[in-house]
Scaffold this motif. Structure first.
Motif, PDB file in Angstrom:
ATOM      1  N   SER A 192     -13.960  30.678  20.753  1.00 37.94           N
ATOM      2  CA  SER A 192     -15.326  30.217  21.292  1.00 37.94           C
ATOM      3  C   SER A 192     -15.231  30.327  23.031  1.00 37.94           C
ATOM      4  O   SER A 192     -15.878  30.825  23.726  1.00 37.94           O
ATOM      5  CB  SER A 192     -15.852  28.716  20.968  1.00 37.94           C
ATOM      6  N   ILE A 193     -14.134  29.721  23.451  1.00 37.43           N
ATOM      7  CA  ILE A 193     -13.627  29.692  24.944  1.00 37.43           C
ATOM      8  C   ILE A 193     -13.653  31.338  25.305  1.00 37.43           C
ATOM      9  O   ILE A 193     -14.055  31.661  26.439  1.00 37.43           O
ATOM     10  CB  ILE A 193     -12.496  28.973  25.120  1.00 37.43           C
ATOM     11  N   ARG A 194     -12.842  32.094  24.442  1.00 38.65           N
ATOM     12  CA  ARG A 194     -12.966  33.273  24.916  1.00 38.65           C
ATOM     13  C   ARG A 194     -14.225  34.054  25.085  1.00 38.65           C
ATOM     14  O   ARG A 194     -14.434  34.978  25.955  1.00 38.65           O
ATOM     15  CB  ARG A 194     -12.003  34.198  23.882  1.00 38.65           C
ATOM     16  N   ILE A 195     -14.981  33.916  24.170  1.00 37.09           N
ATOM     17  CA  ILE A 195     -16.568  34.372  24.111  1.00 37.09           C
ATOM     18  C   ILE A 195     -17.061  33.964  25.275  1.00 37.09           C
ATOM     19  O   ILE A 195     -17.856  34.519  26.153  1.00 37.09           O
ATOM     20  CB  ILE A 195     -17.246  34.064  22.756  1.00 37.09           C
ATOM     21  N   ILE A 196     -17.125  32.711  25.668  1.00 35.19           N
ATOM     22  CA  ILE A 196     -17.642  32.161  26.845  1.00 35.19           C
ATOM     23  C   ILE A 196     -17.230  32.670  27.997  1.00 35.19           C
ATOM     24  O   ILE A 196     -18.010  33.061  28.905  1.00 35.19           O
ATOM     25  CB  ILE A 196     -17.485  30.435  26.979  1.00 35.19           C
ATOM     26  N   ASP A 197     -15.850  32.759  28.215  1.00 34.30           N
ATOM     27  CA  ASP A 197     -15.524  33.424  29.293  1.00 34.30           C
ATOM     28  C   ASP A 197     -15.917  34.879  29.522  1.00 34.30           C
ATOM     29  O   ASP A 197     -15.886  35.349  30.712  1.00 34.30           O
ATOM     30  CB  ASP A 197     -13.826  33.254  29.396  1.00 34.30           C
ATOM     31  N   SER A 198     -15.858  35.757  28.241  1.00 31.46           N
ATOM     32  CA  SER A 198     -16.300  36.906  28.438  1.00 31.46           C
ATOM     33  C   SER A 198     -17.739  36.954  29.173  1.00 31.46           C
ATOM     34  O   SER A 198     -17.970  37.731  29.808  1.00 31.46           O
ATOM     35  CB  SER A 198     -16.258  37.535  27.085  1.00 31.46           C
ATOM     36  N   ILE A 199     -18.568  36.194  28.343  1.00 33.50           N
ATOM     37  CA  ILE A 199     -20.034  36.299  28.878  1.00 33.50           C
ATOM     38  C   ILE A 199     -20.167  35.941  30.341  1.00 33.50           C
ATOM     39  O   ILE A 199     -20.743  36.679  31.018  1.00 33.50           O
ATOM     40  CB  ILE A 199     -20.792  35.279  27.990  1.00 33.50           C
ATOM     41  N   THR A 200     -19.598  34.867  30.718  1.00 35.36           N
ATOM     42  CA  THR A 200     -19.610  34.204  32.085  1.00 35.36           C
ATOM     43  C   THR A 200     -18.957  35.367  32.986  1.00 35.36           C
ATOM     44  O   THR A 200     -19.515  35.771  34.127  1.00 35.36           O
ATOM     45  CB  THR A 200     -18.822  33.078  32.554  1.00 35.36           C
ATOM     46  N   GLY A 201     -17.732  35.867  32.729  1.00 34.00           N
ATOM     47  CA  GLY A 201     -17.224  36.978  33.614  1.00 34.00           C
ATOM     48  C   GLY A 201     -18.035  38.172  33.571  1.00 34.00           C
ATOM     49  O   GLY A 201     -18.082  38.779  34.800  1.00 34.00           O
ATOM     50  N   SER A 202     -18.760  38.550  32.506  1.00 34.49           N
ATOM     51  CA  SER A 202     -19.629  39.723  32.607  1.00 34.49           C
ATOM     52  C   SER A 202     -20.599  39.630  33.424  1.00 34.49           C
ATOM     53  O   SER A 202     -21.138  40.378  34.100  1.00 34.49           O
ATOM     54  CB  SER A 202     -19.861  39.946  31.215  1.00 34.49           C
ATOM     55  N   VAL A 203     -21.231  38.357  33.452  1.00 34.14           N
ATOM     56  CA  VAL A 203     -22.287  37.886  34.233  1.00 34.14           C
ATOM     57  C   VAL A 203     -21.970  38.204  35.633  1.00 34.14           C
ATOM     58  O   VAL A 203     -22.605  38.515  36.574  1.00 34.14           O
ATOM     59  CB  VAL A 203     -22.887  36.435  33.760  1.00 34.14           C
ATOM     60  N   LEU A 204     -20.946  37.543  35.921  1.00 35.60           N
ATOM     61  CA  LEU A 204     -20.412  37.508  37.396  1.00 35.60           C
ATOM     62  C   LEU A 204     -20.143  38.743  37.837  1.00 35.60           C
ATOM     63  O   LEU A 204     -20.636  39.157  38.852  1.00 35.60           O
ATOM     64  CB  LEU A 204     -19.117  36.783  37.477  1.00 35.60           C
ATOM     65  N   VAL A 205     -19.533  39.609  37.176  1.00 34.11           N
ATOM     66  CA  VAL A 205     -19.129  41.114  37.498  1.00 34.11           C
ATOM     67  C   VAL A 205     -20.375  41.871  37.693  1.00 34.11           C
ATOM     68  O   VAL A 205     -20.649  42.417  38.829  1.00 34.11           O
ATOM     69  CB  VAL A 205     -17.974  41.600  36.631  1.00 34.11           C
ATOM     70  N   GLY A 206     -21.377  41.755  36.676  1.00 32.17           N
ATOM     71  CA  GLY A 206     -22.444  42.422  36.989  1.00 32.17           C
ATOM     72  C   GLY A 206     -23.326  42.150  38.040  1.00 32.17           C
ATOM     73  O   GLY A 206     -23.917  42.928  38.688  1.00 32.17           O
ATOM     74  N   PHE A 207     -23.280  40.686  38.305  1.00 31.89           N
ATOM     75  CA  PHE A 207     -24.246  40.279  39.504  1.00 31.89           C
ATOM     76  C   PHE A 207     -23.731  40.713  40.814  1.00 31.89           C
ATOM     77  O   PHE A 207     -24.393  41.213  41.367  1.00 31.89           O
ATOM     78  CB  PHE A 207     -24.283  38.770  39.320  1.00 31.89           C
ATOM     79  N   GLY A 208     -22.356  40.677  40.767  1.00 33.44           N
ATOM     80  CA  GLY A 208     -21.623  41.138  42.034  1.00 33.44           C
ATOM     81  C   GLY A 208     -21.625  42.711  42.150  1.00 33.44           C
ATOM     82  O   GLY A 208     -21.739  43.095  43.320  1.00 33.44           O
ATOM     83  N   VAL A 209     -21.660  43.492  41.177  1.00 29.81           N
ATOM     84  CA  VAL A 209     -21.942  44.865  41.217  1.00 29.81           C
ATOM     85  C   VAL A 209     -23.493  45.115  41.857  1.00 29.81           C
ATOM     86  O   VAL A 209     -23.503  45.945  42.547  1.00 29.81           O
ATOM     87  CB  VAL A 209     -21.531  45.624  39.897  1.00 29.81           C
ATOM     88  N   LYS A 210     -24.411  44.416  41.182  1.00 27.89           N
ATOM     89  CA  LYS A 210     -25.676  44.718  41.519  1.00 27.89           C
ATOM     90  C   LYS A 210     -25.955  44.395  42.708  1.00 27.89           C
ATOM     91  O   LYS A 210     -26.707  44.984  43.557  1.00 27.89           O
ATOM     92  CB  LYS A 210     -26.569  43.837  40.678  1.00 27.89           C
ATOM     93  N   LEU A 211     -25.329  43.137  43.342  1.00 30.26           N
ATOM     94  CA  LEU A 211     -25.638  42.688  44.735  1.00 30.26           C
ATOM     95  C   LEU A 211     -24.956  43.614  45.518  1.00 30.26           C
ATOM     96  O   LEU A 211     -25.328  44.149  46.664  1.00 30.26           O
ATOM     97  CB  LEU A 211     -24.876  41.261  45.047  1.00 30.26           C
ATOM     98  N   ALA A 212     -23.863  44.526  45.282  1.00 30.32           N
ATOM     99  CA  ALA A 212     -23.222  45.271  46.283  1.00 30.32           C
ATOM    100  C   ALA A 212     -24.053  46.687  46.278  1.00 30.32           C
ATOM    101  O   ALA A 212     -24.183  47.328  47.243  1.00 30.32           O
ATOM    102  CB  ALA A 212     -21.994  45.605  45.850  1.00 30.32           C
ATOM    103  N   LEU A 213     -24.464  46.985  45.301  1.00 30.67           N
ATOM    104  CA  LEU A 213     -25.398  48.229  45.302  1.00 30.67           C
ATOM    105  C   LEU A 213     -26.782  48.279  45.464  1.00 30.67           C
ATOM    106  O   LEU A 213     -27.486  49.162  45.948  1.00 30.67           O
ATOM    107  CB  LEU A 213     -25.322  48.849  43.843  1.00 30.67           C
TER     108      LEU A 213
END
Length: 217
Positions: A192-213
């Motif tokens: 469960s922790i791996r899934i939570i970290d995957s979702i949170t990490g993906s949200v952060l990376v996606g938000f960061g990329v969107k912010l940069a572009l």
């Protein structure tokens, strides 16, 4: 408009914004489920600290620089994007490691020094994430001036409105933290922790990329 009317009107706008799921919600939920309730509250307090600093900056005109200067906005945007991608990548890296992720032992008491350092880390994550998101500053510079009554101090009213937003955010985060606490016993396993970290990490990376572009200013 009277000051009371202004506060109520702004609270309505800020409250609706707070309820929209986003990066802050993801961070607080992740902290509550995979870390601890106190760590989640530290993260939430950091998010509110960042919002308050942006509110004060908007009130004194610092955020106006971001609205007027493409270079200042772009530099802060890229810095924030890099930070969010890095933070998200660390979460994703944890999910790919072969060694086991230790689940949080229920009822285990940490040492005082270790606990303080952990809480400070949570506060830094929340504060840094909010401060390095220029869109938070743009939100304040776009909304706060519209809610400042004639004849009042822009600084004092700006701080008051930012404080209202922070109180609403903390109330919402408190509900999330305690609500997720009831489900924590089923969500604290390694998988469960791996899934939570995957979702949170993906949200952060996606938000960061969107912010940069995002070319919008």
């Amino acid at each position: 408009m009277t000051l009371m009317t202004v506060v109520f009107s702004f609270a309505l706008v800020a409250g609706l914004l707070t309820l929209v799921p986003g990066l802050d919600t993801a961070l607080v939920l992740r902290s509550s489920i995979s870390k601890s309730r106190s760590f989640a509250f530290a993260t939430a307090l950091g998010i509110s600290t960042g919002a308050m600093i942006w509110g004060v900056a908007a009130a004194v005109g610092v955020s106006a620089l971001l609205a007027a200067s493409d270079l200042a906005y772009r530099v802060l945007t890229l810095a924030g994007a890099a930070y969010m991608v890095w933070l998200g990548a660390t979460f994703l890296w944890k999910t790919m490691r072969k060694d086991k992720i230790p689940a949080r032992p229920a009822g285990e008491a940490a040492g005082v020094t270790s606990e303080r350092n952990d809480l400070f880390k949570g506060w830094l994550i929340g504060t840094g994430t909010n401060l390095l998101n220029p869109k938070v500053g743009v939100f304040y510079i776009a909304t706060i001036p519209q809610f400042i009554p004639a004849g009042t101090s822009p600084l004092l009213v700006g701080v008051l409105l930012a404080g209202v937003h922070c109180l609403l955010s903390m109330a919402w985060f408190t509900l999330l933290i305690f609500g997720s606490g009831y489900a924590a016993r089923w969500l604290q396993g390694v998988r469960s922790i791996r899934i939570i970290d995957s979702i949170t990490g993906s949200v952060l990376v996606g938000f960061g990329v969107k912010l940069a572009l995002d070319p919008a200013h």
